[in-house]
Enzyme design. Structure first.
Site, PDB file in Angstrom:
ATOM      1  N   LYS A   1       1.080  -5.596  10.321  1.00 44.18           N
ATOM      2  CA  LYS A   1       1.928  -4.554   9.753  1.00 44.18           C
ATOM      3  C   LYS A   1       2.122  -3.429  10.772  1.00 44.18           C
ATOM      4  O   LYS A   1       1.158  -2.967  11.386  1.00 44.18           O
ATOM      5  CB  LYS A   1       1.266  -4.034   8.477  1.00 44.18           C
ATOM      6  CG  LYS A   1       2.040  -2.989   7.700  1.00 44.18           C
ATOM      7  CD  LYS A   1       1.250  -2.612   6.443  1.00 44.18           C
ATOM      8  CE  LYS A   1       2.000  -1.586   5.599  1.00 44.18           C
ATOM      9  NZ  LYS A   1       1.256  -1.233   4.380  1.00 44.18           N
TER      10      LYS A   1
ATOM     11  N   SER B   1       0.619  -1.904  -2.057  1.00 41.20           N
ATOM     12  CA  SER B   1       1.346  -2.283  -0.846  1.00 41.20           C
ATOM     13  C   SER B   1       0.915  -3.610  -0.238  1.00 41.20           C
ATOM     14  O   SER B   1       1.600  -4.130   0.637  1.00 41.20           O
ATOM     15  CB  SER B   1       1.217  -1.178   0.213  1.00 41.20           C
ATOM     16  OG  SER B   1       1.989  -0.063  -0.156  1.00 41.20           O
TER      17      SER B   1
ATOM     18  N   SER C   1       4.498  -1.498   0.781  1.00 39.28           N
ATOM     19  CA  SER C   1       5.019  -1.225   2.109  1.00 39.28           C
ATOM     20  C   SER C   1       4.767  -2.358   3.114  1.00 39.28           C
ATOM     21  O   SER C   1       5.359  -2.372   4.197  1.00 39.28           O
ATOM     22  CB  SER C   1       4.383   0.066   2.650  1.00 39.28           C
ATOM     23  OG  SER C   1       2.965  -0.048   2.711  1.00 39.28           O
TER      24      SER C   1
END
Length: 529
Positions: free
Chosen positions: A130, A229, A205
């Site tokens: 990420k 997330s 996210s």
């Protein structure tokens, strides 16, 4: 316990802000090109259909080279990324060099396969990261235009530990702006698509991670979770993910950093396509804190106590849970009862109706020294002055804002917060915490919907911004939870469920995930639908 008149007014104001944003979005949002009918190519290389655990074993035994595996994933990313826009910066050349070094190391190793497995359990296996995690030499912007050009100079601890275990990063993946929305969209990298339906969101996210894993462009990845997330992207993209008990896996060298009491609710954890990779990944990512968990304890599922919570009790801020998700959760309970001979008891907690208010209240509580967390508008404006959300909304309407409408919405919702912490919300949370902790103990597990609906269409979270409360409340309770895929539904979109256990009982939910993968089939190739 009822809300006060002031708190009810806050709920009304939140809904009013949402309605205004919906009107603005419908009038001013640019039209996206139609993606209906387009779909991902199916997986053809059998290396892409093996777990990281299986790949590592084959690499150690010289049945396949690390270069072959890394190249297979590079080829797949190049094949699917034009569809999903998940990997925003690659390091393919460096990854192939590192894979060649792995193959050379294995050729020269004299200690045998067992030595390599013990020292380097993920040797030669590809990894995606990420973009909000520091990965040395890679962009570290979290989608904020003012951070464009910032490059990480170190590795975040979980990334460093996975690399030390032999994993090879292929690149970094997209996020929502500043990691505070459940659609992965920003003005640096653009918008990420769901591999099962390109007109749907992959979540956020960690949406880039969820998308590239679901598309079989990665086998393991890392995500972070303060409101869902990890779990929402895993749910929407049909993969596994684990939100660890807070404080076990380091959350250092992420952006934005936690402040106030947020470190009590933020977790880093593994994301992957195959359930058997969750436990070894977590053992590695926990590093020196791994002994906080009982990950080597064998779990007898027949001796666990199982519960199911079908919905949040009817919050006025969230969408009712769809029939297909209610049905699949009931089927999970029925299969557990049939397979294990256990009783899955349905329970309800009235306080869950106030999940968003609890999450929102606790996110802004000050730390032990009385220092409040950094405001979202301040983060939006860094490195300069705080952003003014109303001004940014006007700029957005004429295409001049550096921020997404979602980020502006978060800033506007932040403005509706009460200046004083509502005591009734604190009392509700404390009551809920006590009841849930007593229910679970050290041997209890409950099922809970991951989201009220399957993956929404792009930008539709703006219409229902509080639906993330189904995941967010688990953060506030500090509980470990594994997101488990349960096949695909009527629209060809992934179904799933959250499996939650008591604090530090992460091994219980990981064991249940293995069972559910065998029962419901786990990840499905989106190109084969």
């Amino acid at each position: 316990m009822a809300l006060s008149r002031l708190e009810r007014a806050q709920v009304w104001l939140l809904k009013a802000v949402t309605e205004v944003l919906v009107i603005v979005f419908r009038f001013f949002s640019p039209r996206r090109p139609a993606l209906s009918g387009k779909k991902l190519p199916p997986v053809r290389n059998p290396l892409l259909l093996m777990s990281a655990t299986q790949l590592a074993k084959k690499i150690r035994r010289k049945e396949v080279s690390s270069v072959e595996v890394v190249q297979a994933y590079i080829d797949r990313i190049q094949e699917v990324n034009p569809f999903v826009n998940a990997v925003v910066k690659d390091r393919f050349a460096a990854a192939l060099q590192e894979a060649a070094q792995v193959d050379k190391l294995i050729e020269e190793e004299t200690g045998g396969e067992e030595v390599l497995e013990d020292r380097l359990p993920l040797l030669g296996v590809p990894l995606s990261v990420k973009e909000s995690y520091a990965l040395q030499g890679m962009p570290f912007t979290t989608g904020l235009v003012s951070r464009r050009g910032i490059v990480a100079t170190v590795d975040a601890p979980p990334v460093a530990l996975l690399k030390r275990a032999g994993a090879i990063p292929l690149g970094v993946t997209n996020t929502s702006e500043l990691c505070m929305w459940y659609e992965s969209h920003n003005h640096i990298y653009g918008i990420t698509n769901n591999p099962y339906d390109l007109e749907r969101i992959p979540g956020g996210s960690s949406g880039g991670e969820g998308s590239i894993l679901g598309a079989a462009g990665s086998v393991i990845g890392v995500g972070s979770d303060i409101g869902g997330s990890i779990r929402m992207p895993c749910f929407f993209n049909g993969i596994f993910g684990h939100k660890t008990t807070p404080g076990v896996v380091s959350c250092e060298n992420q952006y934005p950093p936690s402040s106030g009491r947020q470190e009590e609710y933020l977790s880093s954890g593994p994301m992957c396509r195959y359930a058997e990779d969750l436990l070894p990944m977590l053992k590695i990512m926990a590093g020196p804190r791994v002994d906080m968990l009982s990950l080597n304890t064998k779990v007898d599922l027949k001796k666990l106590r199982f519960f199911t919570i079908p919905h949040d009790g009817g919050s006025p801020l969230t969408t009712p849970v769809s029939k297909e998700l209610v049905d699949i959760q009931r089927k999970v309970a029925e299969r557990l009862e049939a397979d294990l001979g256990v009783k899955v008891q349905e329970v309800h907690f009235p306080e869950l109706r106030y999940s968003f208010q609890i999450w929102d209240t606790y996110m802004v509580l000050p730390d032990k020294e009385g220092k409040p967390p950094q405001m979202f508008a301040e983060l939006m404006g860094e490195p300069g002055r705080p952003a003014w959300p109303l001004w940014e909304l006007l700029k957005w309407m004429i295409g001049r804002s550096d921020h997404t409408l979602a980020a502006i919405a978060v800033g506007l919702i932040e403005m509706t917060r009460m200046s004083k912490t509502p005591s009734s919300i604190i009392q509700m949370k404390e009551k809920l915490q006590k009841e849930v902790d007593e229910l679970l103990g050290a041997d209890g597990v409950f099922l809970y919907p991951s989201h009220p609906k399957v993956a929404p269409k792009h930008h539709h979270p703006l219409l229902r911004p509080f639906d993330f409360s189904y995941t967010g409340i688990i953060n506030m309770l500090g509980l470990p939870v594994t997101q488990c895929p349960l096949g695909v539904g009527e629209e060809g979109l992934p179904l799933g469920v959250q499996v939650v256990a008591g604090k530090l009982q992460d091994h219980l939910t990981l064991a249940v995930a293995l069972h559910l993968e065998k029962t419901f089939g786990g990840w499905k190739d989106p190109g084969a639908n």
